[in-house]
Design a protein around this motif. Structure first.
Motif, PDB file in Angstrom:
ATOM      1  N   ARG A  25      22.975  37.287  38.885  1.00  0.00           N
ATOM      2  CA  ARG A  25      23.316  36.857  37.663  1.00  0.00           C
ATOM      3  C   ARG A  25      23.581  37.947  36.594  1.00  0.00           C
ATOM      4  O   ARG A  25      24.013  37.500  35.573  1.00  0.00           O
ATOM      5  CB  ARG A  25      22.558  35.838  37.142  1.00  0.00           C
ATOM      6  N   SER A  26      22.936  38.933  36.622  1.00  0.00           N
ATOM      7  CA  SER A  26      23.141  39.984  35.600  1.00  0.00           C
ATOM      8  C   SER A  26      24.752  40.358  35.315  1.00  0.00           C
ATOM      9  O   SER A  26      25.126  40.675  34.047  1.00  0.00           O
ATOM     10  CB  SER A  26      22.335  41.297  35.901  1.00  0.00           C
ATOM     11  N   PHE A  27      25.340  40.151  36.296  1.00  0.00           N
ATOM     12  CA  PHE A  27      26.945  40.489  36.174  1.00  0.00           C
ATOM     13  C   PHE A  27      27.725  39.362  35.498  1.00  0.00           C
ATOM     14  O   PHE A  27      29.053  39.681  35.198  1.00  0.00           O
ATOM     15  CB  PHE A  27      27.394  40.930  37.756  1.00  0.00           C
ATOM     16  N   MET A  28      26.908  38.170  35.224  1.00  0.00           N
ATOM     17  CA  MET A  28      27.697  37.045  34.862  1.00  0.00           C
ATOM     18  C   MET A  28      27.808  37.275  33.064  1.00  0.00           C
ATOM     19  O   MET A  28      28.536  36.764  32.337  1.00  0.00           O
ATOM     20  CB  MET A  28      26.937  35.818  34.999  1.00  0.00           C
ATOM     21  N   HIS A  29      26.929  38.252  32.668  1.00  0.00           N
ATOM     22  CA  HIS A  29      26.716  38.506  31.144  1.00  0.00           C
ATOM     23  C   HIS A  29      27.922  38.907  30.441  1.00  0.00           C
ATOM     24  O   HIS A  29      28.367  39.836  31.218  1.00  0.00           O
ATOM     25  CB  HIS A  29      25.442  39.628  30.862  1.00  0.00           C
ATOM     26  N   VAL A  48      25.342  31.085  36.232  1.00  0.00           N
ATOM     27  CA  VAL A  48      26.588  30.526  35.439  1.00  0.00           C
ATOM     28  C   VAL A  48      25.833  29.673  34.296  1.00  0.00           C
ATOM     29  O   VAL A  48      25.472  28.566  34.656  1.00  0.00           O
ATOM     30  CB  VAL A  48      27.498  29.797  36.394  1.00  0.00           C
ATOM     31  N   GLU A  49      26.239  30.084  33.073  1.00  0.00           N
ATOM     32  CA  GLU A  49      25.787  29.295  31.909  1.00  0.00           C
ATOM     33  C   GLU A  49      26.734  28.735  31.029  1.00  0.00           C
ATOM     34  O   GLU A  49      26.559  28.041  30.201  1.00  0.00           O
ATOM     35  CB  GLU A  49      24.825  30.294  31.012  1.00  0.00           C
ATOM     36  N   LEU A  98      32.461  30.037  34.162  1.00  0.00           N
ATOM     37  CA  LEU A  98      33.032  29.249  35.516  1.00  0.00           C
ATOM     38  C   LEU A  98      34.559  29.210  35.610  1.00  0.00           C
ATOM     39  O   LEU A  98      35.015  29.557  36.710  1.00  0.00           O
ATOM     40  CB  LEU A  98      32.561  27.766  35.197  1.00  0.00           C
ATOM     41  N   SER A  99      35.449  29.226  34.380  1.00  0.00           N
ATOM     42  CA  SER A  99      36.742  29.428  34.680  1.00  0.00           C
ATOM     43  C   SER A  99      37.204  30.798  34.957  1.00  0.00           C
ATOM     44  O   SER A  99      38.100  30.967  35.669  1.00  0.00           O
ATOM     45  CB  SER A  99      37.320  29.000  33.216  1.00  0.00           C
ATOM     46  N   GLY A 115      24.203  27.863  38.195  1.00  0.00           N
ATOM     47  CA  GLY A 115      23.543  28.154  37.039  1.00  0.00           C
ATOM     48  C   GLY A 115      23.174  26.903  36.140  1.00  0.00           C
ATOM     49  O   GLY A 115      23.432  25.601  36.551  1.00  0.00           O
ATOM     50  N   TYR A 116      22.797  27.228  34.974  1.00  0.00           N
ATOM     51  CA  TYR A 116      22.212  26.209  34.014  1.00  0.00           C
ATOM     52  C   TYR A 116      23.373  25.307  33.508  1.00  0.00           C
ATOM     53  O   TYR A 116      23.130  24.044  33.274  1.00  0.00           O
ATOM     54  CB  TYR A 116      21.667  26.846  32.745  1.00  0.00           C
TER      55      TYR A 116
END
Ligand code: C2E
Ligand code: CA
Ligand code: CA
Ligand code: CA
Length: 289
Positions: A214-218, A249-250, A255-256, A268-269
């Motif tokens: 999840r660190s890469f989602m930032h 994924v927040e 998501l898109s 994710g949240y």
């Protein structure tokens, strides 16, 4: 600091009153806190203080939730509720993770079996497995036994392993992975991209799914480095015939982005936080109706 705390604990355990005075109060405080945690953790299963929550995973293409990840919770009567990051490391260092991990596996399989028997569309139950548990003698046999006991179809169970599992001696790791594949369970690499597993090794292991850390989602839409890493992991998974799921994924934007880049699954949240077992059936059924 931890090392010092371990030392302090060693002396405290040995009861060496004289030695103990050489350590600072702070260090002994940490050591005692840990010892206290360890002692309570030892009794957590008997006292029925452990619980699993379940976080839904989305199949982005189908727009359907049909998988869950089991996440442990500890409602310690003495210390209050504790997050896994506060006690899993202690469980690993003390070896308590072997029993706790067995409890988690059994509980998650029972839950999955029950949901499916009740007609809830659940195709996968993911369970976290620590490296120590994975390398503990007889782990594949234990998995087989629990599946037989609970009656859950093996293909429904997915084991999430971190890259720290893969860096152990290749032959041993491959052996365990192959035994697990023979049983028929799915294998995922958790927190992918944060460890140091070599790609050539990864290729030789029977892995079904990568979980992008999840660190890469930032800030994925503005941060070119994170975007590049995520795109590379998705491409890599595809070329190795693995599924790929993004965690943490927040936001709608994340998501898109994932959807555009053909990431197949997300968690994710934004989609759902981890839910207590009483709420899962309702969530999964509602999403399908
Ligand atoms: P993990 O396996 O990477 O699990 C994902 C963690 O991220 C979970 O934290 C989850 O609640 C949290 N999370 C989910 N969606 C989001 C999001 O959108 N944003 C953010 N910021 N966080 C999100 P949790 O439940 O506190 O677990 C932490 C870690 O503890 C897990 O990380 C896993 O390494 C470990 N753990 C949890 N349950 C077990 C277990 O049964 N066995 C073992 N060995 N480890 C476990
Ligand atoms: Ca996980
Ligand atoms: Ca993870
Ligand atoms: Ca993690």
């Amino acid at each position: 600091l931890l090392k010092n705390a371990d030392l302090a604990m060693y002396y405290a355990k040995r009861g060496g009153g004289n030695n103990y005075q050489y350590f600072t109060t702070r260090m002994s405080e940490i050591a005692l806190q840990r010892l206290n945690l360890e002692n309570h953790l030892r009794k957590a299963i008997e006292l029925n203080e452990l619980e699993l929550h379940y976080q839904p995973q989305l199949d982005i293409g189908k727009g359907e939730f049909c998988a869950l990840e089991a996440l442990i919770r500890w409602k310690c009567q003495a210390l209050g509720p504790l997050a896994p990051n506060d006690f899993i490391p202690v469980a690993e260092e003390t070896g308590l993770i072997v029993n706790i991990g067995e409890w988690v596996l059994r509980q998650a399989c029972q839950q999955a079996k029950k949901l499916r028997d009740d007609g809830v569309p659940l195709s996968r139950m993911a369970v976290n497995v620590s490296a120590i548990q994975f390398l503990h003698k007889g782990f594949p046999l234990l998995v087989k036994k629990i599946l037989a006991e609970t009656g859950l179809e093996p293909a429904v169970l997915e084991l999430e392993l971190t890259e720290s599992v893969l860096v152990n001696e290749e032959e041993i790791v491959l052996n365990v992975l192959q035994s697990l594949k023979e049983i028929g369970v799915e294998l995922a690499i958790d927190d992918f991209g944060t460890g140091y597993s070599s790609l050539s090794r990864l290729k030789s292991f029977p892995i079904d799914r990568l979980k992008i850390d999840r660190s890469f989602m930032h800030n994925i839409e503005q941060d070119p480095d994170n975007a590049a890493i995520v795109i590379a992991i998705i491409a890599m998974a595809e070329s190795m015939n693995m599924k790929v799921i993004a965690e943490g994924v927040e936001t709608d934007n994340q998501l898109s982005f994932l959807s555009k880049k053909r990431c197949t699954e997300a968690q994710g949240y934004l989609l759902s936080k981890p839910l207590p077992s009483a709420e899962i059936a309702k969530f999964l059924l509602k999403e399908f109706s």
